[in-house]
Each structure stands twice: as C-alpha cells, then as structure tokens.
Design a protein around this motif. Sequence first.
Motif, PDB file in Angstrom:
ATOM      1  N   ALA A 295      21.319 -14.696 -28.942  1.00 55.41           N
ATOM      2  CA  ALA A 295      22.673 -14.968 -29.426  1.00 55.41           C
ATOM      3  C   ALA A 295      23.710 -15.105 -28.316  1.00 55.41           C
ATOM      4  O   ALA A 295      24.540 -16.023 -28.365  1.00 55.41           O
ATOM      5  CB  ALA A 295      23.092 -13.888 -30.427  1.00 55.41           C
ATOM      6  N   PRO A 296      23.738 -14.229 -27.299  1.00 54.19           N
ATOM      7  CA  PRO A 296      24.808 -14.338 -26.295  1.00 54.19           C
ATOM      8  C   PRO A 296      24.862 -15.693 -25.597  1.00 54.19           C
ATOM      9  O   PRO A 296      25.962 -16.241 -25.400  1.00 54.19           O
ATOM     10  CB  PRO A 296      24.464 -13.215 -25.306  1.00 54.19           C
ATOM     11  N   GLU A 297      23.715 -16.259 -25.252  1.00 56.51           N
ATOM     12  CA  GLU A 297      23.719 -17.556 -24.575  1.00 56.51           C
ATOM     13  C   GLU A 297      24.176 -18.667 -25.513  1.00 56.51           C
ATOM     14  O   GLU A 297      24.917 -19.574 -25.109  1.00 56.51           O
ATOM     15  CB  GLU A 297      22.319 -17.870 -24.040  1.00 56.51           C
ATOM     16  N   ALA A 298      23.768 -18.615 -26.779  1.00 61.22           N
ATOM     17  CA  ALA A 298      24.187 -19.635 -27.743  1.00 61.22           C
ATOM     18  C   ALA A 298      25.705 -19.565 -27.968  1.00 61.22           C
ATOM     19  O   ALA A 298      26.378 -20.607 -28.057  1.00 61.22           O
ATOM     20  CB  ALA A 298      23.446 -19.436 -29.061  1.00 61.22           C
ATOM     21  N   ILE A 299      26.242 -18.371 -28.059  1.00 64.01           N
ATOM     22  CA  ILE A 299      27.688 -18.217 -28.247  1.00 64.01           C
ATOM     23  C   ILE A 299      28.437 -18.691 -27.004  1.00 64.01           C
ATOM     24  O   ILE A 299      29.502 -19.315 -27.102  1.00 64.01           O
ATOM     25  CB  ILE A 299      28.017 -16.755 -28.596  1.00 64.01           C
ATOM     26  N   LYS A 300      27.877 -18.428 -25.821  1.00 66.83           N
ATOM     27  CA  LYS A 300      28.499 -18.917 -24.580  1.00 66.83           C
ATOM     28  C   LYS A 300      28.592 -20.439 -24.583  1.00 66.83           C
ATOM     29  O   LYS A 300      29.600 -21.018 -24.157  1.00 66.83           O
ATOM     30  CB  LYS A 300      27.705 -18.437 -23.372  1.00 66.83           C
ATOM     31  N   ARG A 301      27.553 -21.099 -25.088  1.00 66.80           N
ATOM     32  CA  ARG A 301      27.579 -22.563 -25.133  1.00 66.80           C
ATOM     33  C   ARG A 301      28.693 -23.068 -26.056  1.00 66.80           C
ATOM     34  O   ARG A 301      29.335 -24.080 -25.769  1.00 66.80           O
ATOM     35  CB  ARG A 301      26.224 -23.116 -25.575  1.00 66.80           C
ATOM     36  N   LEU A 302      28.917 -22.366 -27.154  1.00 65.38           N
ATOM     37  CA  LEU A 302      30.010 -22.744 -28.052  1.00 65.38           C
ATOM     38  C   LEU A 302      31.357 -22.568 -27.360  1.00 65.38           C
ATOM     39  O   LEU A 302      32.240 -23.418 -27.471  1.00 65.38           O
ATOM     40  CB  LEU A 302      29.962 -21.910 -29.327  1.00 65.38           C
ATOM     41  N   ARG A 303      31.514 -21.457 -26.666  1.00 64.74           N
ATOM     42  CA  ARG A 303      32.763 -21.228 -25.940  1.00 64.74           C
ATOM     43  C   ARG A 303      32.964 -22.276 -24.843  1.00 64.74           C
ATOM     44  O   ARG A 303      34.078 -22.778 -24.641  1.00 64.74           O
ATOM     45  CB  ARG A 303      32.758 -19.825 -25.349  1.00 64.74           C
ATOM     46  N   ASP A 304      31.900 -22.620 -24.141  1.00 61.04           N
ATOM     47  CA  ASP A 304      31.989 -23.631 -23.087  1.00 61.04           C
ATOM     48  C   ASP A 304      32.389 -24.990 -23.661  1.00 61.04           C
ATOM     49  O   ASP A 304      32.982 -25.823 -22.964  1.00 61.04           O
ATOM     50  CB  ASP A 304      30.659 -23.752 -22.345  1.00 61.04           C
ATOM     51  N   ALA A 305      32.046 -25.205 -24.949  1.00 60.34           N
ATOM     52  CA  ALA A 305      32.405 -26.463 -25.611  1.00 60.34           C
ATOM     53  C   ALA A 305      33.841 -26.448 -26.135  1.00 60.34           C
ATOM     54  O   ALA A 305      34.294 -27.444 -26.714  1.00 60.34           O
ATOM     55  CB  ALA A 305      31.436 -26.747 -26.755  1.00 60.34           C
ATOM     56  N   GLY A 306      34.527 -25.328 -25.979  1.00 63.71           N
ATOM     57  CA  GLY A 306      35.938 -25.269 -26.357  1.00 63.71           C
ATOM     58  C   GLY A 306      36.243 -24.463 -27.596  1.00 63.71           C
ATOM     59  O   GLY A 306      37.416 -24.343 -27.978  1.00 63.71           O
ATOM     60  N   LEU A 307      35.250 -23.881 -28.250  1.00 60.98           N
ATOM     61  CA  LEU A 307      35.508 -23.065 -29.434  1.00 60.98           C
ATOM     62  C   LEU A 307      35.917 -21.658 -29.009  1.00 60.98           C
ATOM     63  O   LEU A 307      35.360 -21.097 -28.061  1.00 60.98           O
ATOM     64  CB  LEU A 307      34.268 -22.971 -30.326  1.00 60.98           C
ATOM     65  N   GLU A 308      36.914 -21.113 -29.684  1.00 61.36           N
ATOM     66  CA  GLU A 308      37.292 -19.727 -29.457  1.00 61.36           C
ATOM     67  C   GLU A 308      36.503 -18.869 -30.429  1.00 61.36           C
ATOM     68  O   GLU A 308      36.640 -19.006 -31.651  1.00 61.36           O
ATOM     69  CB  GLU A 308      38.792 -19.518 -29.651  1.00 61.36           C
ATOM     70  N   VAL A 309      35.655 -18.015 -29.895  1.00 65.18           N
ATOM     71  CA  VAL A 309      34.714 -17.259 -30.720  1.00 65.18           C
ATOM     72  C   VAL A 309      34.826 -15.777 -30.418  1.00 65.18           C
ATOM     73  O   VAL A 309      34.660 -15.352 -29.267  1.00 65.18           O
ATOM     74  CB  VAL A 309      33.260 -17.722 -30.471  1.00 65.18           C
ATOM     75  N   ASP A 310      35.125 -14.992 -31.431  1.00 61.17           N
ATOM     76  CA  ASP A 310      34.972 -13.542 -31.373  1.00 61.17           C
ATOM     77  C   ASP A 310      33.587 -13.202 -31.907  1.00 61.17           C
ATOM     78  O   ASP A 310      32.997 -13.968 -32.687  1.00 61.17           O
ATOM     79  CB  ASP A 310      36.032 -12.845 -32.217  1.00 61.17           C
ATOM     80  N   VAL A 311      33.084 -12.043 -31.502  1.00 60.13           N
ATOM     81  CA  VAL A 311      31.729 -11.652 -31.881  1.00 60.13           C
ATOM     82  C   VAL A 311      31.740 -10.258 -32.482  1.00 60.13           C
ATOM     83  O   VAL A 311      32.413  -9.359 -31.968  1.00 60.13           O
ATOM     84  CB  VAL A 311      30.779 -11.684 -30.672  1.00 60.13           C
ATOM     85  N   ALA A 312      30.988 -10.083 -33.564  1.00 57.60           N
ATOM     86  CA  ALA A 312      30.772  -8.756 -34.149  1.00 57.60           C
ATOM     87  C   ALA A 312      29.284  -8.600 -34.423  1.00 57.60           C
ATOM     88  O   ALA A 312      28.626  -9.539 -34.895  1.00 57.60           O
ATOM     89  CB  ALA A 312      31.569  -8.597 -35.438  1.00 57.60           C
TER      90      ALA A 312
END
Length: 310
Positions: A33-50
């Motif tokens: 999950a952490p790497e997949a979420i990083k890719r979303l953030r790198d694409a410009g999405l603002e993502v919080d995680v729980a």
Amino acid sequence: MARARRGSGFMNAELYLAIVNPAAGGGRCGRRAPEAIKRLRDAGLEVDVAYTTQAGDATKLACEAQQKGVKHFISVGGDGTGYEIVNGLFPLPEGEDIPTLGFLPMGTGNSFLRDFTDQGALYAEKALKEKKNRLCDVIRLEHSEGQIFFINLLSLGFVADICATRNARFQPWGEFGYVLSVLSEIAHLKSKSFSWKVNGLAMETKPTTFLSINNSRFTGGKMMMAPHAATDDGMADLIEVGEMGRFSLLKAFPKIFKGTHVRLDQVKESKVRSMEFSLKEKIPIMVDGEVTRVEPQRLDVLPKALKVSV
C-alpha cells in the motif's frame, strides 16, 4: 483502534482518504500500500491515510471522515474493505453530495472491479489518477436489527456457506480457497426453504440451493455469478438456484466461471428493484465477501447513489 496519518485537514474538497486494511491479501496489502499511495501523491492527488486494525474500523473511519467533509475515499484492500467503507458512507445524510469511492485492490477476491477490467490494480490506479468516475447503484438490505449497504452481491444458502467455510478454513489459499470451499460444502449439501417476494408480487416459499442478489457480475474472484448484471441500471439481478443434488451441482459448478450456469433448468434469472423476505429467524448471509447472521426483511436498489473510480 484505527490509525490515521497525515492529518492535513479533511475540509479540502479534493482530499482523498485512503483506508488501508494491512491484513488483506494475507498481509500483502500492508506491504504494498505505501508505494501505491506514493504513486497517487506523485500524480498530484492529495491523499490522507488511515489504517484498520480490526473488523469494523473502515466503517468507523469512513463515517467520521464524511462528517468532517471528506467526499473522496479509496478502499485499499479487498471487497470486504470496500463493503465496510460503503457502510460508513450510507445511509447518506440528507443533502450530502454523492461520495466517490476508488480502489487499490490488494485483497483476495477483488470481485467488484472485474466488471470493468481484468487489469486489476493497474487499471484502478490509473482511474484514480485520471479522476475517472461513474455512477453506481447501491443496494440496501433492511433486517430486524438495522440495515446493510452493498455494491457487489448478497447471497443466502449454499453460497453463504461456501464463503463462511472459505473464511474459516481456506483463506490463505486466495481465490483457489473458494473452489476448495465449494467442494467441501457439496459434501453435505442440503436445500433450504426461503420465503420472498419481488417487486411487490406474491410471496413465494420453495426449497432453494441458494439465492444471490447481484449488483455486479462477479464473486469469489472470477466466478461470474450474474452475467447480465449492470452496476448502474437501477436493478439487481436475482439468481435463484432450485433444488440440486450433489452430482448435479458439482457438474454445474465449472459453468459459473463463464456465466453459463444461468442456462440450466434449475436456475432462474430475473431483474428486481425490491424484495421482501419472511424468514422469522436469523440466517447466515454472504454480502460482498463477508459473512454475517441477520433476519432479512426488505431489499431495495438505490439507483446511482455512489460514484466509483473505475
């Protein structure tokens, strides 16, 4: 308790809350999950995680976040994680905007996404990056103690027994665990009598191997339970399987992977907007991969009540 990260202020209308079930997929979700979420953030999405730590956490997290203004959610796990999130978002508060649910499929079955792609995580991630959304029906089941919401399917009888066996005995086997569970349950197959009526018609009571009420086509990974279901047509596909012997059911089972089981004489396929049940006791049901015991009373389709990123 559930754990949240990066508390960047839930009032941002473009913020996504990714709810991660680290135990999904035998623990693979927590590692990937952490790497997949990083890719979303790198694409410009603002993502919080729980992160969830126990059953029910995703429902609580989604409900609390929605109350704080979050409109966009990402289910990071399997079908069960998405199911919990949906039950945190619904019933939708009066005047609330339609929420958006995206997916990073890292669980075992990931059945819902198969209606849209066979590329799984790659497709789901791309849809999130491109903010590709479509409206999706939600199905509500009222029971004697409350209500349940789902976007995939609900089954009574043999299918619920299969899922219970898979979760208890064969979960580490992944998708193949569903096959093993089918073979195990066939060994002591017994039809059950349910009473129901559809679309306000007369009540029916008859011996049944199982009933499945479907918003989408697939279950258990690649099993095409309802080959003609559509997630946005305002209808559920009811699959009724009448009495079948062990040999007949075993012979019919492979057909479900192509959806051709609906051509069998013992199988009836129909479109429903609502159903009412008269059961007078709690029974096991399987809903979006999770098994629980409830006394079903009424089922209704909520047309285009959710946006899904697919």
